[in-house]
Design a protein around this motif. Structure first.
Motif, PDB file in Angstrom:
ATOM      1  N   VAL A  28       0.881  -1.246  -0.061  1.00 19.46           N
ATOM      2  CA  VAL A  28      -0.022   0.081  -0.021  1.00 19.46           C
ATOM      3  C   VAL A  28       0.925   1.162  -0.013  1.00 19.46           C
ATOM      4  N   GLY A  29       2.084   1.178   0.599  1.00 18.46           N
ATOM      5  CA  GLY A  29       3.001   2.176   0.635  1.00 18.46           C
ATOM      6  C   GLY A  29       3.050   2.954   1.949  1.00 18.46           C
ATOM      7  N   LEU A  30       2.698   2.147   2.899  1.00 18.59           N
ATOM      8  CA  LEU A  30       2.803   2.566   4.133  1.00 18.59           C
ATOM      9  C   LEU A  30       3.895   2.264   4.897  1.00 18.59           C
ATOM     10  N   SER A  31       4.271   2.608   5.952  1.00 19.67           N
ATOM     11  CA  SER A  31       5.458   2.178   6.854  1.00 19.67           C
ATOM     12  C   SER A  31       5.100   0.712   7.195  1.00 19.67           C
ATOM     13  N   PRO A  32       5.831  -0.264   7.134  1.00 19.49           N
ATOM     14  CA  PRO A  32       5.389  -1.678   7.670  1.00 19.49           C
ATOM     15  C   PRO A  32       5.523  -1.566   9.382  1.00 19.49           C
ATOM     16  N   ALA A  33       5.964  -0.344   9.856  1.00 22.27           N
ATOM     17  CA  ALA A  33       5.983  -0.119  11.370  1.00 22.27           C
ATOM     18  C   ALA A  33       4.725  -0.345  11.831  1.00 22.27           C
ATOM     19  N   TRP A  34       3.608  -0.017  11.116  1.00 23.25           N
ATOM     20  CA  TRP A  34       2.226  -0.022  11.428  1.00 23.25           C
ATOM     21  C   TRP A  34       1.813  -1.229  12.027  1.00 23.25           C
ATOM     22  N   ALA A  35       2.437  -2.290  11.523  1.00 18.90           N
ATOM     23  CA  ALA A  35       2.056  -3.801  11.729  1.00 18.90           C
ATOM     24  C   ALA A  35       2.281  -3.874  13.155  1.00 18.90           C
ATOM     25  N   ILE A  36       3.007  -3.241  13.818  1.00 22.12           N
ATOM     26  CA  ILE A  36       3.295  -3.264  15.685  1.00 22.12           C
ATOM     27  C   ILE A  36       1.842  -3.249  16.201  1.00 22.12           C
ATOM     28  N   LEU A  37       1.021  -2.487  15.626  1.00 20.64           N
ATOM     29  CA  LEU A  37      -0.226  -2.353  16.251  1.00 20.64           C
ATOM     30  C   LEU A  37      -0.922  -3.535  16.122  1.00 20.64           C
ATOM     31  N   CYS A  38      -0.702  -4.474  15.573  1.00 19.87           N
ATOM     32  CA  CYS A  38      -1.442  -5.962  15.553  1.00 19.87           C
ATOM     33  C   CYS A  38      -1.147  -6.554  17.099  1.00 19.87           C
ATOM     34  N   LEU A  39      -0.291  -6.113  17.690  1.00 21.49           N
ATOM     35  CA  LEU A  39       0.130  -6.508  18.998  1.00 21.49           C
ATOM     36  C   LEU A  39      -1.008  -6.311  19.982  1.00 21.49           C
ATOM     37  N   ILE A  40      -1.855  -5.320  19.752  1.00 26.67           N
ATOM     38  CA  ILE A  40      -2.978  -5.124  20.687  1.00 26.67           C
ATOM     39  C   ILE A  40      -4.344  -5.271  19.612  1.00 26.67           C
ATOM     40  N   PRO A  41      -5.243  -5.910  20.426  1.00 30.54           N
ATOM     41  CA  PRO A  41      -6.536  -6.372  19.640  1.00 30.54           C
ATOM     42  C   PRO A  41      -7.344  -5.211  19.037  1.00 30.54           C
ATOM     43  N   ALA A  42      -7.313  -3.920  19.341  1.00 26.71           N
ATOM     44  CA  ALA A  42      -7.990  -2.855  18.642  1.00 26.71           C
ATOM     45  C   ALA A  42      -7.088  -2.261  17.431  1.00 26.71           C
ATOM     46  N   GLY A  43      -5.758  -2.564  17.596  1.00 30.86           N
ATOM     47  CA  GLY A  43      -4.947  -2.183  16.826  1.00 30.86           C
ATOM     48  C   GLY A  43      -4.854  -2.762  15.429  1.00 30.86           C
ATOM     49  N   PHE A  44      -5.320  -4.093  15.185  1.00 27.30           N
ATOM     50  CA  PHE A  44      -5.672  -4.489  13.911  1.00 27.30           C
ATOM     51  C   PHE A  44      -6.819  -3.951  13.312  1.00 27.30           C
ATOM     52  N   ILE A  45      -7.829  -3.544  14.009  1.00 28.15           N
ATOM     53  CA  ILE A  45      -8.763  -2.904  13.342  1.00 28.15           C
ATOM     54  C   ILE A  45      -8.407  -1.500  12.958  1.00 28.15           C
ATOM     55  N   ILE A  46      -7.667  -0.847  13.568  1.00 22.55           N
ATOM     56  CA  ILE A  46      -6.980   0.539  13.214  1.00 22.55           C
ATOM     57  C   ILE A  46      -6.161   0.230  11.887  1.00 22.55           C
TER      58      ILE A  46
END
Length: 61
Positions: A28-46
């Motif tokens: 998509v062209g976003l920073s892969p660091a956003w995948a760190i949000l998958c560590l929290i349940p609501a983060g995956f939705i974000i």
């Protein structure tokens, strides 16, 4: 040892959602660091919302 086994499902969920999310964010062209949000349940939705409403570089060409 039994305490360590309790974390196995959590680690599996993180791996099963984090790795594909990482690869998708790169496409998509976003920073892969956003995948760190998958560590929290609501983060995956974000992360899903970020991907859904982001302009995709391949579709613009």
């Amino acid at each position: 040892m039994p305490e360590a086994i309790q974390f196995v499902p959590y680690v599996l969920v993180v791996l099963l959602t984090g790795i594909p999310t990482w690869k998708l964010l790169v496409r998509v062209g976003l920073s892969p660091a956003w995948a760190i949000l998958c560590l929290i349940p609501a983060g995956f939705i974000i992360v899903l919302w970020l991907i859904a409403y982001r302009r995709w570089p391949l579709l613009e060409e």
